[in-house]
Write a protein that holds these residues in place. Sequence first.
Motif, PDB file in Angstrom:
ATOM      1  N   GLN A 144       0.813  -1.215   0.000  1.00 57.38           N
ATOM      2  CA  GLN A 144       0.000   0.000   0.000  1.00 57.38           C
ATOM      3  C   GLN A 144       0.847   1.266   0.000  1.00 57.38           C
ATOM      4  OE1 GLN A 144      -2.784  -0.491   3.261  1.00 57.38           O
ATOM      5  NE2 GLN A 144      -4.014  -1.934   2.116  1.00 57.38           N
ATOM      6  N   GLU A 145       1.920   1.215  -0.730  1.00 56.59           N
ATOM      7  CA  GLU A 145       2.766   2.377  -0.968  1.00 56.59           C
ATOM      8  C   GLU A 145       2.867   2.567  -2.474  1.00 56.59           C
ATOM      9  OE1 GLU A 145       4.240   4.415   1.128  1.00 56.59           O
ATOM     10  OE2 GLU A 145       4.100   3.374   3.059  1.00 56.59           O
ATOM     11  N   PRO A 146       2.927   3.820  -2.957  1.00 54.82           N
ATOM     12  CA  PRO A 146       3.178   3.996  -4.396  1.00 54.82           C
ATOM     13  C   PRO A 146       4.457   3.269  -4.786  1.00 54.82           C
ATOM     14  CG  PRO A 146       2.585   6.084  -3.365  1.00 54.82           C
ATOM     15  CD  PRO A 146       2.783   5.104  -2.252  1.00 54.82           C
ATOM     16  N   VAL A 147       4.401   2.532  -5.879  1.00 55.35           N
ATOM     17  CA  VAL A 147       5.534   1.701  -6.265  1.00 55.35           C
ATOM     18  C   VAL A 147       6.813   2.511  -6.363  1.00 55.35           C
ATOM     19  CG1 VAL A 147       6.492   0.305  -8.137  1.00 55.35           C
ATOM     20  CG2 VAL A 147       4.118  -0.014  -7.430  1.00 55.35           C
ATOM     21  N   ALA A 148       6.732   3.697  -6.953  1.00 59.07           N
ATOM     22  CA  ALA A 148       7.928   4.518  -7.154  1.00 59.07           C
ATOM     23  C   ALA A 148       8.509   5.026  -5.839  1.00 59.07           C
ATOM     24  CB  ALA A 148       7.607   5.696  -8.067  1.00 59.07           C
ATOM     25  N   LEU A 149       7.676   5.021  -4.774  1.00 57.43           N
ATOM     26  CA  LEU A 149       8.125   5.568  -3.490  1.00 57.43           C
ATOM     27  C   LEU A 149       8.262   4.493  -2.415  1.00 57.43           C
ATOM     28  CD1 LEU A 149       5.805   8.744  -3.404  1.00 57.43           C
ATOM     29  CD2 LEU A 149       8.175   8.593  -4.209  1.00 57.43           C
ATOM     30  N   ASN A 150       8.138   3.241  -2.793  1.00 54.64           N
ATOM     31  CA  ASN A 150       8.137   2.175  -1.798  1.00 54.64           C
ATOM     32  C   ASN A 150       9.425   2.209  -0.982  1.00 54.64           C
ATOM     33  OD1 ASN A 150       8.528  -0.674  -0.734  1.00 54.64           O
ATOM     34  ND2 ASN A 150       6.451  -0.772  -1.557  1.00 54.64           N
ATOM     35  N   PRO A 151       9.316   2.308   0.340  1.00 49.20           N
ATOM     36  CA  PRO A 151      10.525   2.440   1.165  1.00 49.20           C
ATOM     37  C   PRO A 151      11.440   1.227   1.105  1.00 49.20           C
ATOM     38  CG  PRO A 151       8.570   2.124   2.530  1.00 49.20           C
ATOM     39  CD  PRO A 151       8.081   2.380   1.142  1.00 49.20           C
ATOM     40  N   SER A 152      10.904   0.050   0.796  1.00 51.19           N
ATOM     41  CA  SER A 152      11.745  -1.138   0.729  1.00 51.19           C
ATOM     42  C   SER A 152      12.724  -1.083  -0.442  1.00 51.19           C
ATOM     43  CB  SER A 152      10.884  -2.398   0.623  1.00 51.19           C
ATOM     44  OG  SER A 152      10.204  -2.452  -0.613  1.00 51.19           O
ATOM     45  N   LEU A 153      12.466  -0.180  -1.388  1.00 49.34           N
ATOM     46  CA  LEU A 153      13.335  -0.052  -2.557  1.00 49.34           C
ATOM     47  C   LEU A 153      14.070   1.274  -2.594  1.00 49.34           C
ATOM     48  CD1 LEU A 153      10.862  -1.425  -5.275  1.00 49.34           C
ATOM     49  CD2 LEU A 153      12.589  -2.704  -3.984  1.00 49.34           C
ATOM     50  N   SER A 154      13.888   2.086  -1.568  1.00 49.36           N
ATOM     51  CA  SER A 154      14.394   3.458  -1.611  1.00 49.36           C
ATOM     52  C   SER A 154      15.909   3.550  -1.621  1.00 49.36           C
ATOM     53  CB  SER A 154      13.844   4.249  -0.417  1.00 49.36           C
ATOM     54  OG  SER A 154      14.278   3.681   0.805  1.00 49.36           O
ATOM     55  N   GLY A 155      16.614   2.523  -1.159  1.00 55.06           N
ATOM     56  CA  GLY A 155      18.063   2.596  -1.098  1.00 55.06           C
ATOM     57  C   GLY A 155      18.773   2.232  -2.384  1.00 55.06           C
TER      58      GLY A 155
END
Length: 221
Positions: A49-60
């Motif tokens: 339930q996070e925008p894909v482009a902003l997903n924190p699991s991928l932010s790094g």
Amino acid sequence: MCYAKISSPKVQILTFLQPEPDLPSGAAGALGGGWGGVYRWCRQLVSMQEPVALNPSLSGFDLILLHLDADVAGERYENANITNGSADLPCRQPCPPAADSVDGLRRVVLSWLELDGDTTPPARWVFCNPSLCSETWLITALYREREPGIMIDIECNQTLEHWLANRPIREGRFIRSGKKQTSAYRNVESLLTNSWDAICNHCTQAGRFTDELRAAWQPSA
């Protein structure tokens, strides 16, 4: 497959996101292998339930590389034991041109990410879609000069894996008993790198991947 790339000015690290890294040999992980595993990974990402482009699991990560061979455009969801798929597969189009099936497959993948209607991936995402399979690029590197006949409409040839599996053993057994031999592919990494310009000249989707990767690549400071 889905990979993530993060870098410093001197170091570039490629991390497997799907299939999971460090699994025992041959294991596919909880989400399964192949394109069905990529589907489940995308749906899992959406479930956060996070925008894909902003997903924190991928932010790094600097880049997310999503690799699906274009032959997936000819698949059905039930082939990957997916019972809740929509009617968007198969989406294979007449080939040539290779781009028509690839474009259709990209739209399907974007629908897995609940980005229906979009035609480009989210920021920092790059799609890699060899047509019809990754062996297209391998065969181009190895055989474009000594087996010119195989190069005719190579991106539309549905028999390349079978052709490669039946090459003489002395040329390297890339596919054995229907299974790809990872070590054999790794043995020709440098050849593929050195042949990349030629691969792009012969394979439109290799050139497309290269152009899109260059456009998206903005390494961390």
